[in-house]
Design a protein around this motif. Structure first.
Motif: not given
Lengths: 363, 363
Positions: B62-68
C-alpha cells in the motif's frame, strides 16, 4: 461636469432589521421621505436586488461581513439594511466635482453591506461602480454581476494555470457559479466536468449544462462510483483535472479531489452540505494536492481596481451574448413609486421562502 | 584514492518477500554467500535498521514507493528486500575511481527501497551518503536520521516563514517527528503547542515534551474544548499559529486548523486515525487558510543535493547534542557474523509485533 438637479422628494421604502435572527422573524420595513442628494451623492432607484444566501446569513448574524447598524429612517432602534448586491438607476445628482455619473446610468455597489433592499436610496458616488446605460444588459444580469460571475472568473484564473485543453471539475454543478464557470471555460478552451445532484430532473439539467458548454455532466452517485477514476482518466486522456471547485463539502469534496492530477488544487467557496471539507490524507502526501478557499467579498476588497475592470469585462460579455445568465428567477415589484412598506416586506419574505436564486426586479 | 581490499567472503542473511501481504505472513529470510564488491561498489555491514510504518505498508503493497522484485540470493521466485532506512558500516571497498568512502565509514541509503533489512550487502557507492566515522553519533540516531528529522526540519522551513516568537501547533505530539519538531523550533526561537492523546501516562509525556522544548502540551480533549481558542489566543498574544502539522486527520485536523491565523497553513504528513483530513469550509473561505501535504521520500528524490547537506547538518546537531532522539526502542541483534536466517526472521517478526518505533541494532 453634471450639476445637481432639483427633483421632487421620493417616498422610499426600505427593509431593515435591528437584531440578528431568522429573516422572516426579524425583518421589518419602513417608509420615509428621501432627502435631496448631498454633496458627492446621487439618488438611486432600485432596478433589481437579489436574495443571496450571504444576505440571509448576514441577517442571521453568521456572515463574516457585518452590516452597519444606525438610527435612521426615524427608527427608535439602530437598524441595518440587508442586501449586498443589486443594480440601481441614477435618478438625481447632488453637487459633485466630477462627471462620473449621468442620469439614467445603472450602478452597482462597490462594497458588501451596501443595503440594496430599498426602493430608493441616496449613496456616495465613490461607493458606486457605473455600468453606464443598460445597452442590452438585463436587470437580472446587472443585479447579479458582482458575485457569481466574478467568483467563477477568479477561481478559474487565480489558483492554477488552465491552458486550452486542460480540465476542471466542479460540484454543485447546477448552481449559478458553476453554470458561469463552464461557460467561461468553454470561451477559453478549457474542459469541464460538472457534478450535480439527481433531483429528479436529471435529463433536463444535463441538457442545459451541455448547452452552456459543460463537457461531461455526472451525478454525485457516479462521482462516488468505482469506475469514475477510469472514466475521468479516459475523458482527460490521462491528464486528470488541474482544478476542482467545491461548494458542497463532505464526501463530495473528497470525491472531486480524487479526480485531481498531481499538484492539483481544490478551491472551496461554499458549504452546501454544512459538512467540513474532507480530503484523504494520501492526496496531500503522495499527490501533493493543495486545498484552498475563495471569498469574492474579500477579493473585491483587496483588489478594487481589478474588480471594477472585471465588472466592465463581464458586462461586455453579457452584452455581446458570450455569457448567459441562467438558473435565476425574478419576482416583480410593481410600481416602485407607490409601493407600501407592508407590500415590500411581504414580497421579500415570500421570495426568501422560495427555493433557488430569486431577484426582486422593478417593472 | 582507495583501492579494493581483498576480504574473506561473508555469509549474509537477508529478509525477503515475494508477494505483498501481512508482514508476519509473507516475510522470509535467506542466507547466501556475499560476493566481493564489484567496480564502484562497497560491502556493507548492518549497524542498525528501523522498522517504520512505511516499511510495513510497503510489504503490504500500500506504500506509494514500490520495491524492486528480482531473482537473487538463489531464490526461485523474484523477491524484494524490505527496509527503507538504516545505517551500515563500510567493511570492504571494490575497485572505484573515487575516494568518497573509507573502511569504517557509516553510510545511509540515498533513496527509498534500498532494502536495509540484511546483515551484509553490497551496494554502489553512488547510492550511499557517508556520515564519516561515527564520532559520537549513535546507531539509533544514524539509522533514523533520514526520515523523521528531515520531515520535521522541512515542514518547519518549507511552507510558511516562521520567525522567532511565531507559533505552530502539532498533533500526534508524542511521535518522533513531533518530538524533533519542537526541539528544532526551540533552537530557532519558534514556539510550539503539542497535542497528545491521553494514554494514561499524561504527566510523564507532558514533562518529557516540555523538557524537549514544547511550550504548551494539551490533550485532544482540551483541543476540542470550548475554551481552547481563547487559550491559544492568550498564549500567542493574539497571533494564533502560522503552521499546523497534522499526522492524525479526522476531527483532530479540524481542531488544529481552527487555531491557525489568517492565511495559515496546515501540512498533513500522516493519517494515524485513518480518517480523511477534515477542515471546516469557513476556514478556507473566510480565513484563507491553505491545506497541503508533505512526503519526505518525494522531497529527497526531488532535492538530492539539499538532502545530502541536510543529513550532514542534522548529524552535526546530534553530535553536538543540540538535538535528542527519543521515543525509539532498540532490539539487539547479537553476533551479526553468525546469525542464522530463522533467527533474523523471528527477530524482525517479533519487533514488528511490538508497539512504537523499533530499531534492530547490531551489538
Amino acid at each position: 461636469m453634471q450639476h445637481s438637479s432639483v427633483i421632487s422628494s421620493h417616498k422610499a421604502v426600505t427593509i431593515t432589521f435591528s437584531n440578528y435572527g431568522l429573516p422572516n422573524k426579524v425583518l421589518q420595513a419602513v417608509e420615509y421621505e428621501l432627502p435631496q442628494p448631498g454633496l458627492g451623492e446621487v439618488t438611486l432607484k432600485l432596478i433589481a436586488a437579489p436574495i443571496n444566501p450571504a444576505d440571509l446569513n448576514q441577517i442571521e448574524g453568521t456572515f463574516a461581513s457585518k452590516p452597519e447598524f444606525s438610527k435612521r429612517f426615524g427608527c427608535s432602534e439602530a437598524v441595518a439594511v440587508p442586501g449586498n448586491e443589486g443594480v440601481f438607476e441614477v435618478i438625481a445628482l447632488g453637487k459633485a466635482d466630477s462627471n462620473e455619473l449621468s442620469l439614467g446610468d445603472w450602478v452597482i455597489p462597490k462594497t458588501a453591506s451596501f443595503g440594496t433592499w430599498a426602493t430608493f436610496k441616496n449613496a456616495k458616488v465613490c461607493d458606486l461602480i457605473s455600468l453606464g446605460k443598460p445597452n442590452g444588459l438585463t436587470p437580472l444580469q446587472a443585479a447579479t454581476i458582482a458575485v457569481n460571475p466574478l467568483a467563477a472568473y477568479r477561481m478559474l484564473k487565480d489558483f492554477v494555470e488552465l491552458e486550452r485543453g486542460d480540465w476542471f471539475i466542479v460540484n454543485g454543478g447546477n448552481s449559478g457559479v458553476c453554470r458561469l464557470s463552464v461557460q467561461l471555460a468553454k470561451l477559453w478552451g478549457v474542459k469541464s466536468i460538472s457534478v450535480i445532484r439527481d433531483d429528479g430532473n436529471l435529463g433536463e439539467v444535463k441538457q442545459e449544462l451541455h448547452a452552456l458548454g459543460a463537457d461531461h455532466v455526472i451525478t454525485e452517485e457516479q462521482l462516488a462510483g468505482s469506475s469514475i477514476e477510469r472514466d475521468v482518466n479516459e475523458w482527460t486522456q490521462g491528464k486528470m483535472c488541474k482544478l476542482a471547485l467545491n461548494s458542497v463539502g463532505g464526501k463530495s469534496s473528497a470525491n472531486i479531489a480524487c479526480q485531481l492530477a498531481d499538484k492539483g488544487t481544490i478551491v472551496t467557496y461554499g458549504d452546501m452540505s454544512k459538512k467540513p471539507v474532507e480530503i484523504p490524507a494520501s492526496l496531500y502526501i503522495y499527490k501533493d494536492i493543495v486545498s484552498r478557499g475563495f471569498w469574492v467579498t474579500k477579493w473585491k476588497k483587496d483588489n478594487p481596481k481589478d474588480f471594477e475592470q472585471l465588472i466592465q469585462s463581464v458586462a461586455a460579455m453579457f452584452r455581446e451574448k458570450k455569457l448567459k445568465l441562467t438558473a435565476v428567477a425574478s419576482v416583480d415589484l410593481l410600481d416602485v413609486e407607490k409601493v407600501r412598506s407592508d407590500e415590500l416586506l411581504s414580497l421579500f419574505k415570500s421570495s426568501i421562502a422560495k427555493k433557488g436564486k430569486n431577484v426582486i426586479v422593478v417593472k
